[in-house]
Design a protein around this motif. Structure first.
Motif, mmCIF file in Angstrom:
data_model
loop_
_atom_site.group_PDB
_atom_site.id
_atom_site.type_symbol
_atom_site.label_atom_id
_atom_site.label_comp_id
_atom_site.label_asym_id
_atom_site.label_seq_id
_atom_site.Cartn_x
_atom_site.Cartn_y
_atom_site.Cartn_z
ATOM 1 N N VAL A 269 -10.837 -12.380 -3.843
ATOM 2 C CA VAL A 269 -11.321 -12.084 -2.671
ATOM 3 C C VAL A 269 -10.914 -10.556 -2.272
ATOM 4 C CG1 VAL A 269 -11.646 -12.558 -0.044
ATOM 5 C CG2 VAL A 269 -11.365 -14.325 -1.497
ATOM 6 N N VAL A 270 -11.670 -9.601 -1.624
ATOM 7 C CA VAL A 270 -11.416 -8.501 -1.246
ATOM 8 C C VAL A 270 -11.528 -8.396 0.367
ATOM 9 C CG1 VAL A 270 -11.777 -5.846 -1.158
ATOM 10 C CG2 VAL A 270 -11.575 -7.048 -3.314
ATOM 11 N N ILE A 271 -10.596 -8.007 0.903
ATOM 12 C CA ILE A 271 -10.741 -7.997 2.422
ATOM 13 C C ILE A 271 -10.503 -6.328 2.933
ATOM 14 C CG2 ILE A 271 -9.545 -8.189 4.899
ATOM 15 C CD1 ILE A 271 -8.596 -10.934 3.902
ATOM 16 N N THR A 272 -11.507 -5.692 3.486
ATOM 17 C CA THR A 272 -11.433 -4.249 3.752
ATOM 18 C C THR A 272 -12.274 -4.130 5.114
ATOM 19 O OG1 THR A 272 -12.422 -2.167 2.715
ATOM 20 C CG2 THR A 272 -13.846 -4.061 2.719
ATOM 21 N N CYS A 273 -12.143 -2.795 5.474
ATOM 22 C CA CYS A 273 -12.587 -2.371 6.682
ATOM 23 C C CYS A 273 -13.507 -1.185 6.596
ATOM 24 C CB CYS A 273 -11.542 -2.137 7.705
ATOM 25 S SG CYS A 273 -10.605 -3.492 8.299
ATOM 26 N N ALA A 274 -14.646 -1.274 7.718
ATOM 27 C CA ALA A 274 -15.474 -0.068 7.533
ATOM 28 C C ALA A 274 -14.568 0.824 8.787
ATOM 29 C CB ALA A 274 -16.891 -0.535 8.104
ATOM 30 N N GLY A 275 -15.452 2.027 8.771
ATOM 31 C CA GLY A 275 -14.995 2.933 9.925
ATOM 32 C C GLY A 275 -13.568 3.756 9.440
ATOM 33 N N VAL B 176 -7.099 -9.579 -2.194
ATOM 34 C CA VAL B 176 -6.484 -8.283 -2.223
ATOM 35 C C VAL B 176 -7.043 -7.557 -0.915
ATOM 36 C CG1 VAL B 176 -6.856 -5.929 -3.529
ATOM 37 C CG2 VAL B 176 -6.892 -8.294 -4.719
ATOM 38 N N ALA B 177 -5.843 -6.941 -0.342
ATOM 39 C CA ALA B 177 -6.283 -6.194 1.013
ATOM 40 C C ALA B 177 -6.581 -4.501 0.440
ATOM 41 C CB ALA B 177 -4.987 -6.104 1.736
ATOM 42 N N ALA B 178 -7.834 -4.099 1.026
ATOM 43 C CA ALA B 178 -8.051 -2.740 0.538
ATOM 44 C C ALA B 178 -8.074 -1.785 1.759
ATOM 45 C CB ALA B 178 -9.589 -2.702 0.252
ATOM 46 N N VAL B 179 -6.822 -1.223 1.801
ATOM 47 C CA VAL B 179 -6.300 -0.494 2.875
ATOM 48 C C VAL B 179 -6.512 1.144 2.760
ATOM 49 C CG1 VAL B 179 -4.261 0.195 4.336
ATOM 50 C CG2 VAL B 179 -4.688 -2.261 3.059
ATOM 51 N N HIS B 180 -7.308 1.601 3.894
ATOM 52 C CA HIS B 180 -7.454 3.053 4.535
ATOM 53 C C HIS B 180 -7.110 3.225 5.639
ATOM 54 C CE1 HIS B 180 -11.020 1.528 6.188
ATOM 55 N NE2 HIS B 180 -11.320 2.845 6.559
ATOM 56 N N GLY B 181 -6.742 4.316 6.096
ATOM 57 C CA GLY B 181 -6.605 4.491 7.461
ATOM 58 C C GLY B 181 -4.944 4.141 7.774
ATOM 59 N N THR B 182 -4.949 3.501 8.874
ATOM 60 C CA THR B 182 -3.595 2.847 9.308
ATOM 61 C C THR B 182 -3.624 1.331 9.453
ATOM 62 O OG1 THR B 182 -4.455 3.566 11.485
ATOM 63 C CG2 THR B 182 -3.019 4.997 10.514
ATOM 64 N N ALA B 183 -2.950 0.727 8.437
ATOM 65 C CA ALA B 183 -2.777 -0.651 8.599
ATOM 66 C C ALA B 183 -1.564 -0.871 9.462
ATOM 67 C CB ALA B 183 -2.376 -1.272 7.110
ATOM 68 N N LEU B 184 -1.618 -1.281 10.621
ATOM 69 C CA LEU B 184 -0.483 -1.361 11.684
ATOM 70 C C LEU B 184 -0.535 -2.570 12.444
ATOM 71 C CD1 LEU B 184 -1.101 2.231 13.411
ATOM 72 C CD2 LEU B 184 0.563 1.830 11.645
#
Ligand code: T1G
Length: 676
Positions: free
Chosen positions: A49-55, A91-99
């Motif tokens: 699994v991949v968890i990601t965000c748009a934007g 897998v966490a796919a991180v961009h921007g700020t994981a806060l």
């Protein structure tokens, strides 16, 4: 309503994507969508699994707007536990700020891949909270106790590179290939097989001395705040403890803080700061004026500091002085300030040269004709301001914004000295202008909407927190400072000492009291400079060269390290003036000092609101937090008044014979708060 969460497949890898602008806050719909995604992932045909965000960013935390409302299932801790419990790589796919909760979701995943520009943080402490979804337990186990303590108790994010070095990030992805790299990584981990690395199953350990050292090192920074102390104690107590026990204590600690006044105050300021940027009656999409070059008149402390704000934001500045030595001195101070910042590692030498390279010093006033915004920072005299604006009116390009940095004077009167009052605005910076975050944007009666909106947009660009003020003496901040100063001087006449008044203010949470502030800024500021003319205590001090810290003596005496001590000479001077004033001496209590110096500020704030000189009570709070160091955990003067109770404030004012502002009295009677 469509879910902000969608799932897609790349072969046997399930990709769960959140699209919940602006920051993918983990609101109920996102949590419910993630839960459905995790249930879908349980299917046998899914190997990873991949968890990601748009934007613009990975989850930037729990949805703060949900706090205080009934929590909808699933809770974040439950959801994160479900992610971690999956029997296939997540897998966490991180961009921007994981806060905050975003970082905690990433910690619940088995692996984390991030683009180099990503950041990870636990800023809950800045909201008066502690990480409430396993962060205080998983982060120490993944990245080590020392870094976890630093991140959770201070709340500052770390870059992906540092997160990788610490083991919080397993892989770095390409800036433009995050999802593809994450899928490949997930597939690789699935193929590798073996036990999944679950953070809650790891062990954390630390030397007991670490916590005491950390407390001592940060004592000043954390003074008065509850959350940092709780976070340190929690991590200290749970390091080495089984995860299930530790996370229970975390839950208890979170619930205690979220019910407290400090967190309510800090959350209030979080939104108040952003609300201040909205100008009532002006459309968000109004066309802004183009500001390519800024002109600054005056290269003194203020002019230099103001210029640095724009240079640091990459905006060229033309700075004008009347004499070469003043110009050289001013630009020299600016370079020195930048070099001091570089010496602290907060700027590179190239950045210093880059900033200074955008500066154009000149003695020729007409050079300002090329500027799109011109800010005068000349002597605080209406005659001088009018003369300067009269000259500007003749040479500035059509459409140029003409701004005054005046601290008190009437912006409408200044505007009337030009043929273009619609282009005139007040931009009141706070000294030192390159450091203080607050900017009061003073809206003249004729200031055009696009001028105001442009000023507000520029404020954000130069990293200021801006508040719109109406035209009145002292605008918002300095106008509320006046009753505080007047009452402080009266209290001296009636028996209080400078030390007592300052102590009460520092105990309240202010960085310093009125007399300490005067010694720092300069007792001689605004002094008529005639040592033979002694009409008040300040004149008497200034006449004896007691100009404050810079002279080694002011309201206090200072040793060579600028450590203050009560001054017998000042006590004598106060005694002389007490005798002359005929004021009745009495035992001044700390409570009386609060009532007469802080309640009167609230009273003035109520007048400011009623007159429309501030758009909203929360703007007044923002002014005092960012302009004067009001303790953030008290939420600003108007928020604090709400928590004190307006009835109590009214009674305190009446006890000392003050005239209560009608709006304050009305709210006290109706039970309404300044900040809803
Ligand atoms: N919840 C709700 N709204 C938020 C939000 C949040 N977490 N963060 C930002 N917003 C709104 C903000 O009010 C503004 O709204 C818009 O998004 C753009 O924000 C369980 C309990 C992510 C660095 O503290 O630091 O997780 O004014 O102007 O400058 O342990 O937003 O447009 O209507 O700031 O690009 C922890 C707070 C929560 C992060 C982006 N997380 N946010 O900065 O945009 S508590 C935080 C930020 C938690 C868990 C605990 C910044 C940003 P509007 P912005 P930006």
């Amino acid at each position: 309503m469509t879910s902000p969460i969608t799932t897609s497949r790349q072969g046997d890898v399930l990709i769960i994507t959140s699209d919940n602008p602006p920051v993918n806050a983990l609101g109920a719909a996102v949590r419910q969508g993630l839960q459905a995604g995790i249930e879908e992932a349980a299917g046998d045909d899914i190997k990873a699994v991949v968890i990601t965000c748009a934007g613009k960013t990975f989850f930037a935390g729990a949805d703060i707007t949900e706090f205080g409302k009934p929590m909808q299932e699933p809770s974040l801790p439950v959801l994160i536990d479900a992610i971690e419990a999956l029997d296939k790589p997540v897998v966490a796919a991180v961009h921007g700020t994981a806060l905050g909760g975003g970082c905690e979701v990433a910690l619940g995943c088995h692996y984390r891949i991030a683009v180099p520009s990503a950041k990870f943080g636990l800023p809950e402490v800045k909201l008066g909270l502690l990480p409430g979804a396993g962060g205080t337990q998983r982060l120490p186990r993944v990245a080590g106790v020392e870094l976890a303590l630093e991140m959770a108790a201070k709340g500052d994010p770390i870059p992906a590179s540092k997160a990788k070095d610490a083991g919080l990030v397993d892989r770095l992805a390409g800036e433009d290939s995050l999802v593809a790299d994450a899928v490949a990584f997930a597939r690789e981990m699935a193929a590798a097989g073996g036990p999944l690395p679950r953070a809650s199953e790891k062990q954390a350990s630390a030397s007991p001395a670490l916590f005491e050292t950390f407390r001592k090192t940060n004592a000043k920074r954390f003074r008065g705040y509850e959350a940092p102390a709780d976070i340190i104690a929690l991590i200290e107590k749970t390091t080495g403890m089984p995860y299930e026990e530790g996370v229970q204590l975390e839950r208890q600690g979170f619930m205690k803080l979220i019910m407290g006044t400090q967190s309510a105050a800090l959350r209030h300021i979080f939104f108040a700061e952003r609300k201040a940027a909205k100008i009532d009656g002006i459309a968000d999409d109004i066309k802004l004026r183009d500001v390519k070059r800024v002109g600054v008149i005056g290269a003194g402390t203020m002019g230099g500091g103001i210029s640095m704000n724009f240079l640091s934001a990459g905006i060229p500045v033309t700075i004008v002085e009347m004499a070469q030595d003043a110009l050289d001195r001013g630009t020299g101070v600016m370079r020195k300030n930048y070099e001091a910042t570089a010496a602290k590692g907060r700027m590179t030498a190239e950045q210093v040269e880059g900033a200074m390279g955008l500066l154009k010093p000149t003695l020729n006033f007409d050079d300002l004709a090329e500027c799109d915004l011109i800010i005068e920072a000349v002597y605080e005299s209406m005659d001088v301001k009018k003369e300067v604006f009269g000259r500007l009116d003749k040479i500035a390009k059509p459409g140029a914004i003409l701004a005054s940095n005046t601290s008190y004077l009437n912006v409408d009167e200044i505007a009337a000295s030009t043929s273009r009052p619609q282009d005139v605005v007040g931009l009141h910076f706070f000294s030192p202008a390159n450091v203080m975050k607050l900017l009061e944007i003073v809206r003249g009666a004729k200031t055009a909407d696009d001028v105001l909106a442009t000023a507000m947009a520029l404020a954000k660009k130069i990293r200021k927190v801006a508040v719109v003020a109406g035209v009145c003496y002292g605008f918002i901040g300095n106008r509320m400072l006046m009753p505080r100063q007047v009452e402080a001087m009266k209290l001296l006449m009636e028996g209080a000492t400078p030390e007592q008044i300052d102590r009460v203010h520092v105990a309240f949470g202010m960085p310093m009291g009125p007399f300490q502030m005067s010694d720092l800024a300069g007792v001689d500021i605004g002094w008529h400079r005639d040592p033979t003319r002694i009409e008040n205590i300040r004149d008497a001090l200034a006449a004896e060269d007691r100009w404050g810290q810079k002279k080694g003596k002011g309201w206090y005496d200072y040793d060579e390290k600028r450590n203050p001590s009560p001054s017998p000479r000042v006590a004598e001077i106060i005694e002389e003036f007490r005798a002359k004033s005929g004021a009745t001496q009495h035992e001044v209590t700390d409570e009386e000092i609060v009532e007469r110096t802080l309640y009167t500020m609230v009273n003035e704030g109520a007048l400011i609101l009623a007159e429309g000189m501030a758009q909203r009570a929360s703007d007044i709070d923002v002014v005092w937090i960012y302009g004067y160091g009001w303790p953030v955990y008290r939420g600003g003067p108007m928020f604090w008044a709400d928590t004190e109770g307006l009835k109590k404030i009214v009674a305190g004012l009446e006890k000392h014979g003050f005239e209560v502002a009608p709006l304050l009295r009305e709210k006290a009677e109706t039970g309404e708060r300044f900040n809803k």
